[in-house]
Design a protein around this motif. Structure first.
Motif, mmCIF file in Angstrom:
data_model
loop_
_atom_site.group_PDB
_atom_site.id
_atom_site.type_symbol
_atom_site.label_atom_id
_atom_site.label_comp_id
_atom_site.label_asym_id
_atom_site.label_seq_id
_atom_site.Cartn_x
_atom_site.Cartn_y
_atom_site.Cartn_z
ATOM 1 N N VAL A 249 0.844 -1.209 0.000
ATOM 2 C CA VAL A 249 0.000 0.000 0.000
ATOM 3 C C VAL A 249 0.874 1.252 0.000
ATOM 4 N N GLN A 250 1.957 1.235 0.781
ATOM 5 C CA GLN A 250 2.878 2.371 0.794
ATOM 6 C C GLN A 250 3.487 2.602 -0.587
ATOM 7 N N PHE A 251 3.874 1.517 -1.240
ATOM 8 C CA PHE A 251 4.479 1.596 -2.571
ATOM 9 C C PHE A 251 3.510 2.276 -3.539
ATOM 10 N N ILE A 252 2.289 1.778 -3.578
ATOM 11 C CA ILE A 252 1.288 2.334 -4.492
ATOM 12 C C ILE A 252 1.059 3.815 -4.206
ATOM 13 N N HIS A 253 0.911 4.163 -2.927
ATOM 14 C CA HIS A 253 0.628 5.548 -2.564
ATOM 15 C C HIS A 253 1.789 6.476 -2.929
ATOM 16 N N ASP A 254 3.016 6.028 -2.663
ATOM 17 C CA ASP A 254 4.163 6.889 -2.946
ATOM 18 C C ASP A 254 4.362 7.081 -4.445
ATOM 19 N N VAL A 255 4.160 6.027 -5.231
ATOM 20 C CA VAL A 255 4.262 6.174 -6.685
ATOM 21 C C VAL A 255 3.167 7.109 -7.197
ATOM 22 N N ALA A 256 1.980 6.949 -6.680
ATOM 23 C CA ALA A 256 0.881 7.829 -7.099
ATOM 24 C C ALA A 256 1.170 9.282 -6.733
ATOM 25 N N THR A 257 1.730 9.504 -5.542
ATOM 26 C CA THR A 257 2.082 10.862 -5.125
ATOM 27 C C THR A 257 3.135 11.451 -6.056
ATOM 28 N N GLY A 258 4.153 10.654 -6.366
ATOM 29 C CA GLY A 258 5.198 11.154 -7.259
ATOM 30 C C GLY A 258 4.703 11.410 -8.659
ATOM 31 N N HIS A 260 1.676 12.300 -9.384
ATOM 32 C CA HIS A 260 0.587 13.293 -9.295
ATOM 33 C C HIS A 260 -0.743 12.713 -9.787
ATOM 34 N N VAL A 261 -1.012 11.484 -9.364
ATOM 35 C CA VAL A 261 -2.294 10.859 -9.684
ATOM 36 C C VAL A 261 -2.826 10.212 -8.406
ATOM 37 N N GLY A 262 -4.055 9.733 -8.461
ATOM 38 C CA GLY A 262 -4.638 9.065 -7.316
ATOM 39 C C GLY A 262 -4.145 7.619 -7.202
ATOM 40 N N ASP A 263 -4.270 7.069 -5.999
ATOM 41 C CA ASP A 263 -3.859 5.684 -5.790
ATOM 42 C C ASP A 263 -4.615 4.731 -6.707
ATOM 43 N N ASP A 264 -5.869 5.048 -7.005
ATOM 44 C CA ASP A 264 -6.682 4.176 -7.847
ATOM 45 C C ASP A 264 -6.164 4.117 -9.282
ATOM 46 N N LEU A 283 0.468 4.354 -20.413
ATOM 47 C CA LEU A 283 -0.037 3.988 -19.087
ATOM 48 C C LEU A 283 0.249 5.072 -18.052
ATOM 49 N N GLY A 284 1.040 6.052 -18.426
ATOM 50 C CA GLY A 284 1.361 7.135 -17.507
ATOM 51 C C GLY A 284 2.479 6.804 -16.533
ATOM 52 N N LEU A 285 3.220 5.715 -16.796
ATOM 53 C CA LEU A 285 4.311 5.354 -15.900
ATOM 54 C C LEU A 285 5.591 6.131 -16.197
ATOM 55 N N ILE A 286 5.719 6.640 -17.425
ATOM 56 C CA ILE A 286 6.837 7.510 -17.779
ATOM 57 C C ILE A 286 6.283 8.737 -18.487
ATOM 58 N N ASP A 287 7.160 9.727 -18.681
ATOM 59 C CA ASP A 287 6.713 10.983 -19.305
ATOM 60 C C ASP A 287 7.166 11.136 -20.742
ATOM 61 N N ALA A 288 8.278 10.511 -21.115
ATOM 62 C CA ALA A 288 8.793 10.670 -22.471
ATOM 63 C C ALA A 288 9.693 9.501 -22.824
ATOM 64 N N GLN A 289 9.720 9.182 -24.104
ATOM 65 C CA GLN A 289 10.640 8.166 -24.591
ATOM 66 C C GLN A 289 11.932 8.831 -25.046
ATOM 67 N N GLY A 290 13.042 8.193 -24.762
ATOM 68 C CA GLY A 290 14.327 8.752 -25.156
ATOM 69 C C GLY A 290 15.413 8.288 -24.212
ATOM 70 N N GLY A 291 16.634 8.286 -24.740
ATOM 71 C CA GLY A 291 17.763 7.872 -23.946
ATOM 72 C C GLY A 291 18.343 9.000 -23.115
ATOM 73 N N PHE A 292 19.536 8.750 -22.579
ATOM 74 C CA PHE A 292 20.171 9.703 -21.667
ATOM 75 C C PHE A 292 20.426 11.041 -22.344
ATOM 76 N N ARG A 293 20.875 11.020 -23.598
ATOM 77 C CA ARG A 293 21.198 12.269 -24.290
ATOM 78 C C ARG A 293 19.971 13.170 -24.424
ATOM 79 N N ILE A 294 18.857 12.580 -24.769
ATOM 80 C CA ILE A 294 17.626 13.364 -24.888
ATOM 81 C C ILE A 294 17.226 13.924 -23.528
ATOM 82 N N ALA A 295 17.327 13.102 -22.494
ATOM 83 C CA ALA A 295 16.988 13.569 -21.144
ATOM 84 C C ALA A 295 17.915 14.714 -20.731
ATOM 85 N N LEU A 296 19.192 14.608 -21.077
ATOM 86 C CA LEU A 296 20.166 15.647 -20.709
ATOM 87 C C LEU A 296 19.842 16.971 -21.388
ATOM 88 N N ILE A 297 19.645 16.953 -22.690
ATOM 89 C CA ILE A 297 19.398 18.198 -23.431
ATOM 90 C C ILE A 297 18.071 18.819 -23.007
#
Length: 351
Positions: A249-258, A260-264, A283-297
């Motif tokens: 339950v803690q895992f689900i709640h903390d991921v949802a908090t991070g 910015h969605v509800g536990d459900d 599914l909303g588990l990540i925000d963007a596709q791309g490797g390290f270089r894209i994340a860096l820029i």
């Protein structure tokens, strides 16, 4: 014809002290060890003594000089590196730097990553931090501790922290990533595995095979719950399941908090399974596709760095012989008394 008569040896001279001279090459010959220098054959079949040419001495002196020069260069380079480093060995920072912290392998300890987050969080030259993640997760408490440290740095230092998942960012590693402002992952990266696992080794059959008996005296019905020398009782199994459920339950709640969605929103995805980065995006588990270089820029531009961002990383740990001797050898040569010390462990770990 005159008769041949054998020649008689000359009469021996009377012996006087110091008058005897040994035949050449025999013990007592004063030139015995100097004969080879004059081209005479070596006594007793010995090989002639080698003669060193002038080039030998030139090469020897040149080699010694080269070793000395290399040693001086290494010393100077080390000194220059130390002068351009902070007290903890981190390379000196330029203004408008992006710090990169690696989170790799199984996460068993939070101290190392926490200290790196604290250092870069306190440095005004660091405009953002990227967690470069390649991990299947690890200990529940260690993962949770890093998660909360990421949130603290973001809130108190107002510093952007981004997760860039390389090959794997699962379970406890995803737990940490969910605390970041943004999560990047390659289309083929593995993410998710929201769930809890508890395990330990039961070696009761081994003890019985060796005709050994484990003796435990305790007070409290569940004090020895999880004893690895026997099977769980139904009550102990329910007890441990309640702990796992609470952490879940803690895992689900903390991921949802991070995120910015509800536990459900997270609970239907908390099956312990993983998804590819391509599947995780809708599914909303990540925000963007791309490797390290894209994340860096993208991160650099988001904090106002227009040119090529300067990257700073924590100093690498030493793994030489000196470090091995100073750090101890418990991990390489475990203490035999600890081989059977296997208490139940709770993990946010993808297996």
């Amino acid at each position: 014809m005159p008769e041949d008569f054998p020649q008689q040896p000359p009469p021996s001279a009377p012996y006087t002290p110091g008058s005897y001279a040994a035949p050449a090459g025999q013990p007592g010959d004063p030139n015995l060890y100097g004969r080879a220098a004059y081209g005479a054959p070596p006594p007793y079949g010995r090989p002639p003594a080698p003669r060193r040419s002038g080039w030998f001495w030139v090469a020897l002196i040149g080699g010694i000089a080269a070793v000395v020069i290399i040693a001086i260069c290494i010393t100077v380079a080390s000194l220059a590196k130390s002068l351009g480093s902070d007290a903890d060995g981190t390379s000196s920072l330029d203004s408008d730097s992006i710090a990169v912290i690696d989170v790799s392998g199984v996460i068993l300890d939070a101290d190392k990553v926490d200290k790196q987050l604290q250092k870069f969080g306190d440095d005004d030259n660091v405009k953002a931090i990227i967690l470069h993640i390649d991990s299947p997760g690890g200990g529940a408490a260690a993962s949770q501790e890093i998660y909360h440290e990421v949130l603290r740095i973001r809130q108190e230092k107002h510093k952007k922290i981004v997760a860039s998942i390389e090959s794997v960012g699962a379970s406890g590693a995803y737990y940490i990533a969910s605390a970041c402002d943004k999560i990047y992952a390659n289309p083929a990266s593995v993410v998710g595995s929201v769930g809890v696992i508890m395990e330990w080794t039961n070696y009761g059959d081994l003890l019985r095979w060796a005709k050994m008996k484990n003796v435990v005296i305790h007070a409290g019905e569940l004090k020895d719950a999880g004893d690895p020398t026997r099977d769980l009782t139904p009550k102990e199994e329910a007890y441990f399941q309640s702990l796992v459920d609470n952490m879940y339950v803690q895992f689900i709640h903390d991921v949802a908090t991070g995120r910015h969605v509800g536990d459900d929103k997270i609970k239907p995805l908390a099956t312990g399974q993983v998804w590819t980065g391509e599947q995780a995006l809708p599914l909303g588990l990540i925000d963007a596709q791309g490797g390290f270089r894209i994340a860096l820029i993208d991160t650099a531009r988001s904090v106002g760095i227009k040119d090529e961002p300067h990257i700073v990383r924590p100093a690498k740990e030493k793994h030489g012989l000196a470090a091995l001797l100073s750090d101890g050898t418990d991990e390489i040569f475990p203490n035999p008394s600890k081989l059977l010390d296997r208490a139940p462990g709770f993990y946010f770990l993808w297996k």
